[in-house]
Design an enzyme around this catalytic site. Sequence first.
Site, PDB file in Angstrom:
ATOM      1  CB  SER A   1      -1.957 -10.801   0.451  1.00  0.00           C
ATOM      2  OG  SER A   1      -1.097 -10.159   1.497  1.00  0.00           O
TER       3      SER A   1
ATOM      4  N   GLY B   1       9.503 -18.786  -9.061  1.00  0.00           N
ATOM      5  CA  GLY B   1       8.187 -18.822  -8.188  1.00  0.00           C
ATOM      6  C   GLY B   1       7.150 -18.114  -8.906  1.00  0.00           C
TER       7      GLY B   1
ATOM      8  N   GLY C   1       4.464 -13.625 -10.735  1.00  0.00           N
ATOM      9  CA  GLY C   1       5.597 -14.149 -11.539  1.00  0.00           C
ATOM     10  C   GLY C   1       5.169 -14.903 -12.802  1.00  0.00           C
TER      11      GLY C   1
ATOM     12  CE  LYS D   1       2.888  -4.185  -2.886  1.00  0.00           C
ATOM     13  NZ  LYS D   1       3.428  -4.896  -3.912  1.00  0.00           N
TER      14      LYS D   1
ATOM     15  CG  ASN E   1      -1.441  -7.356   4.302  1.00  0.00           C
ATOM     16  OD1 ASN E   1      -1.926  -8.333   3.875  1.00  0.00           O
ATOM     17  ND2 ASN E   1      -1.123  -6.388   3.417  1.00  0.00           N
TER      18      ASN E   1
ATOM     19  CD  GLU F   1       3.898 -12.005   1.531  1.00  0.00           C
ATOM     20  OE1 GLU F   1       5.062 -11.897   0.848  1.00  0.00           O
ATOM     21  OE2 GLU F   1       2.990 -11.441   1.307  1.00  0.00           O
TER      22      GLU F   1
ATOM     23  CG  ASN G   1       1.689  -4.731   1.620  1.00  0.00           C
ATOM     24  OD1 ASN G   1       0.641  -4.924   1.358  1.00  0.00           O
ATOM     25  ND2 ASN G   1       2.736  -4.768   0.830  1.00  0.00           N
TER      26      ASN G   1
END
Length: 325
Positions: free
Chosen positions: A273, A7, A12, A204, A212, A285, A208
């Site tokens: 994101s 990915g 990546g 973290k 988010n 996500e 998120n």
Amino acid sequence: MKICIYGAGAIGGYLAFALAEAGVDVSIVARGGHLEAIRQNGLRLRNGDQDRTVKLIATDEPERLGPQHYVIITLKAHSVPAVAERVTTLFNEQTAVVTAVNGLPWWYFYRHGGPLENTRLESVDPNGVQWRLFGPERAIGCVVYPAAEVEQPGVVRVIDGDRFALGEPSGESSERMLGLADALKAGGLKAPVKSRIRDDIWIKLWGNLSFNPVSALTTATLEEICRFSETRAVIRAMMVEARAVGEAIGVRFAIDVDKRIAGGEAVGAHKTSMLQDLERGRPMEIDALVSVVQEIARKVDIPTPIIDAVLGLIKLRAIKAGAYP
């Protein structure tokens, strides 16, 4: 040492570039125009004053790569179960699987030592696909701190950061983890080895989980949602609930809620994101960042009314946008 990055988008690609610079036999699994550009021109990394290109093996057929010492998965969490069988074509008996993925990992309760030992998390690993096909004994945890983006096909731009924290589920300093840390350091990255990687994962996740969905629901930046008193209150309430859940399963939070919010505010006018995914019509996500906390809360009988409310709202928002996988 053979390492496959499965990915190879922004993060990546950053990892692949660093490992190639370190002289590792590194390959990437990617797709589309990004893959074709890397095949033709190499992988280009722009990082501050650095603008360099490396040549490496790039494919959309992992079956052709053969067994690896490490497979580093940098896909979004909801994308992994669908490709799990293809990932296993990269395994031999010693292959380690490094989960460089946002949210709580599927192996979370492996060698946890608490009453939820070996509990599978349906929200991040439906039907236990990864637990069954990968095997939790292969897992090495990884917390990704850098921000990066695919600027154009074949070109990754690093916005900030160079740290990838590593940790075994058991907390031990294994040879395989230390070997990977050495390879990352040789490529110019920071790779601290953590005896309590779950604590880092939760710090973290704390951001998120709250920043988010609130950002996606309001279409506001990190700076805006942290400075507006009403949204800041929602974020704070979500973090307080999540801290109670984390502490119930043994997590130690090294900073307090307000300091964590201040850290998000300091990032400035940045779109999370999840908001970026919503705007671009990409799957969001939600489960790995929010649903999983609700799932664990139910298992330890901790009420999470604000998390529940925000989760319901963001799920419907994503469904209406065709962005909830």
